[in-house]
Design a protein around this motif. Structure first.
Motif, PDB file in Angstrom:
ATOM      1  N   TRP A 160     -89.418 -34.880  32.984  1.00 16.01           N
ATOM      2  CA  TRP A 160     -90.067 -33.675  33.574  1.00 16.01           C
ATOM      3  C   TRP A 160     -90.401 -32.743  32.282  1.00 16.01           C
ATOM      4  O   TRP A 160     -89.524 -32.429  31.593  1.00 16.01           O
ATOM      5  N   GLY A 190     -87.641 -29.071  36.734  1.00 15.59           N
ATOM      6  CA  GLY A 190     -86.541 -30.188  36.629  1.00 15.59           C
ATOM      7  C   GLY A 190     -86.615 -31.140  37.577  1.00 15.59           C
ATOM      8  O   GLY A 190     -87.475 -31.197  38.554  1.00 15.59           O
ATOM      9  N   ASP A 211     -87.926 -27.499  26.907  1.00 16.29           N
ATOM     10  CA  ASP A 211     -88.275 -27.309  28.146  1.00 16.29           C
ATOM     11  C   ASP A 211     -88.455 -28.501  28.824  1.00 16.29           C
ATOM     12  O   ASP A 211     -89.102 -28.724  29.893  1.00 16.29           O
ATOM     13  N   ARG A 215     -81.511 -32.381  28.603  1.00 18.80           N
ATOM     14  CA  ARG A 215     -82.764 -31.366  28.245  1.00 18.80           C
ATOM     15  C   ARG A 215     -82.620 -31.099  26.765  1.00 18.80           C
ATOM     16  O   ARG A 215     -82.050 -31.106  26.172  1.00 18.80           O
ATOM     17  N   VAL A 251     -78.645 -35.121  33.761  1.00 14.41           N
ATOM     18  CA  VAL A 251     -79.947 -34.315  33.295  1.00 14.41           C
ATOM     19  C   VAL A 251     -79.811 -33.827  31.898  1.00 14.41           C
ATOM     20  O   VAL A 251     -78.799 -33.358  31.452  1.00 14.41           O
ATOM     21  N   ARG A 305     -86.900 -32.314  30.313  1.00 12.24           N
ATOM     22  CA  ARG A 305     -85.936 -32.893  31.039  1.00 12.24           C
ATOM     23  C   ARG A 305     -85.991 -34.305  31.401  1.00 12.24           C
ATOM     24  O   ARG A 305     -87.292 -34.581  31.855  1.00 12.24           O
TER      25      ARG A 305
END
Length: 287
Positions: free
Chosen positions: A135, A30, A117, A114, A112, A119
């Motif tokens: 990411w 991340g 998987d 999410r 962040v 981010r």
């Protein structure tokens, strides 16, 4: 190195440990993991759609995220996330349907977001507009990365420099790899000797704070065995005006690994007139 009483074995172990830490940071899934970045999308004032559906303002990787995750309402420098997918979405690891997103300059750092998987978060750098960086922990570049490559450790590449401060608030203007300029903090300069020659380099301040000076420099390896625009060094400040310059820890800038960022280039004064085969290099190519 002057005033260092560690054995050669202990010194080399410390350098290898630092290099391992840099490897782990580069590989992070991340924020901070340059290999995992799969996109950077400018934010417009107002509504910005987020999802894997083609045409989304913030396009998430196909198959790795919902077609339509939600919307970021962006005003001035702040975004508000409204989740529309039925999938669980987390902000700073707390499941949410609605959240104000801090950008990376805000106290507390970047929020962040999410999903699975993937981010993402709001950033801005140099002349870039405010944008969302994405990411993906399963990015092919991250999963196939062979590892950072380094020149052999040589203790003579670690020297003590002397830091002379500039007036508080001093800055310097440098070019960045996107072709524009940016302003960096310029707290002082560092004088040092290397290979029998004397140098004075302008320093900047990294995110780690004033206990470290950040040097951007060029040498004769650039464009050959190292990144063409230069390399970077984090140099810890010691007692008094002393600074530890360990060129065994020179590292390639993020732009050497990631297409979704721009990197500052060294000021004109910060040039070594010889190839410094120390620190990070490109992997050697098979003959």
């Amino acid at each position: 190195m002057q005033h260092d009483h560690r054995s050669d074995a202990d010194y080399e172990a410390d350098v290898r440990q630092r290099r391992d830490e840099m490897e782990r940071a580069l590989r992070a899934p991340g924020p901070g993991g340059w290999l995992a970045i799969v996109g950077m999308y400018p934010l417009a004032q107002g509504e910005n759609t987020v999802g894997a559906a083609p045409g989304s303002t913030v396009l998430l990787p196909a198959g790795a995220a919902p077609e339509r995750l939600g919307v970021i309402d962006f005003a001035d420098t702040q975004g508000t996330l409204r989740v529309t997918t039925d999938e669980p979405v987390f902000v700073d690891e707390v499941e949410t349907r609605h959240a104000v997103l801090r950008n990376h300059y805000a106290p507390g750092g970047m929020s962040v977001v999410r999903v699975r998987d993937v981010r993402f978060g709001i950033m801005q750098w140099a002349s870039d507009p405010y944008n969302v960086r994405v990411w993906d922990a399963n990015s092919p570049k991250r999963l196939s990365f062979p590892g950072r490559a380094w020149y052999p450790i040589a203790r003579e590449n670690a020297v003590i420099g002397r830091f002379t401060p500039h007036p508080p608030g001093s800055t310097m203007v440098v070019t960045h790899t996107g072709g524009e300029t940016q302003v960096l903090a310029n707290p002082g300069r560092v004088a040092f000797s290397l290979r029998g020659q004397d140098f004075v380099f302008e320093a900047s301040t990294p995110e780690q704070g004033e206990s470290v000076v950040w040097l951007l420099l060029r040498d004769g390896t650039n464009g050959r065995t190292t990144y063409g625009a230069g390399r970077f060094l984090m140099a810890p400040r010691l007692d008094g005006d002393r600074v530890l310059l360990d060129f065994n820890l020179l590292y390639l800038p993020p732009c050497a690994f990631c297409d979704y960022t721009t990197c500052p280039m060294p000021p004109r004064a910060n040039v070594l007139p010889f190839p410094l085969e120390a620190g990070e290099r490109f992997p050697e190519q098979p003959a």
